[in-house]
Design an enzyme around this catalytic site. Structure first.
Site, PDB file in Angstrom:
ATOM      1  CB  ALA A   1       8.457   3.821  -2.767  1.00 15.93           C
TER       2      ALA A   1
ATOM      3  CE  LYS B   1      -4.251   1.671   2.100  1.00 16.67           C
ATOM      4  NZ  LYS B   1      -4.658   2.192   0.821  1.00 16.67           N
TER       5      LYS B   1
ATOM      6  N   GLY C   1       6.601   0.718   5.635  1.00 24.11           N
ATOM      7  CA  GLY C   1       7.473  -0.180   4.874  1.00 24.11           C
ATOM      8  C   GLY C   1       7.471   0.122   3.392  1.00 24.11           C
ATOM      9  CB  CYS C   2       4.718   0.659   0.994  1.00 22.46           C
ATOM     10  SG  CYS C   2       3.950  -0.947   1.258  1.00 22.46           S
ATOM     11  CB  THR C   3       7.015   5.293   2.686  1.00 18.36           C
ATOM     12  OG1 THR C   3       5.591   5.459   2.559  1.00 18.36           O
ATOM     13  CG2 THR C   3       7.696   6.629   2.451  1.00 18.36           C
TER      14      THR C   3
END
Length: 152
Positions: free
Chosen positions: A50, A40, A45-47
């Site tokens: 990315a 998401k 974690g995704c930030t």
């Protein structure tokens, strides 16, 4: 069925960050690919993942590879995420989870979260590495190492 090393990247279509139609057939056969599925936009974690791909993006480009991030977030969510963190690579919206199913990406965290899996494919679209881990930051060095090995 999960894709594995030696399998071909399947053909798929989706909307990119700008709302344009993306067709995998237009890029497979052109350059090596790093395709990463993440749970998401704008989650910790995704930030981190990315931004790590962003920080190493020039290294991937210098090796001739393209990075593509895929989640079920909307195009609008991807636009905000891209603008906020200045992401230079393609994000695709897989709102119906068809691409995730096509790749056979398993769910993480006891089936609660969408899985975090990175696929690296050579120029011909053959998968040379699959890395499945919820440890977001570990994906980038693994993918970069696989791309570097292609160049040797």
């Amino acid at each position: 069925m999960e894709l594995k090393v030696g399998d071909k990247i399947p053909n798929f279509r989706a909307k990119d960050t700008n709302g344009n139609d993306f067709d995998s057939q237009e890029i497979i056969g052109q350059k090596p690919l790093v395709i990463y599925f993440y749970p998401k936009d704008n989650t910790p974690g995704c930030t981190v993942q990315a931004c790590s791909f962003r920080d190493q993006y020039e290294d991937f480009k210098d090796l001739g590879a393209e990075v593509i991030g895929i989640s079920s977030d909307s195009v609008v969510s991807h636009q905000k995420f891209t603008q906020q963190y200045k992401l230079p690579f393609i994000l695709l919206s897989d709102s119906d989870k068809k691409i995730r199913k096509l790749f056979g990406v398993p769910s993480g965290l006891f089936g609660i979260l969408p899985g975090r899996v990175t696929y690296v494919a050579d120029k011909a679209g053959t998968i040379i590495m699959v890395f499945d881990s919820m440890m977001a930051k570990r994906h980038i060095p693994k993918a970069l190492e696989a791309i570097r090995e292609l160049k040797q």
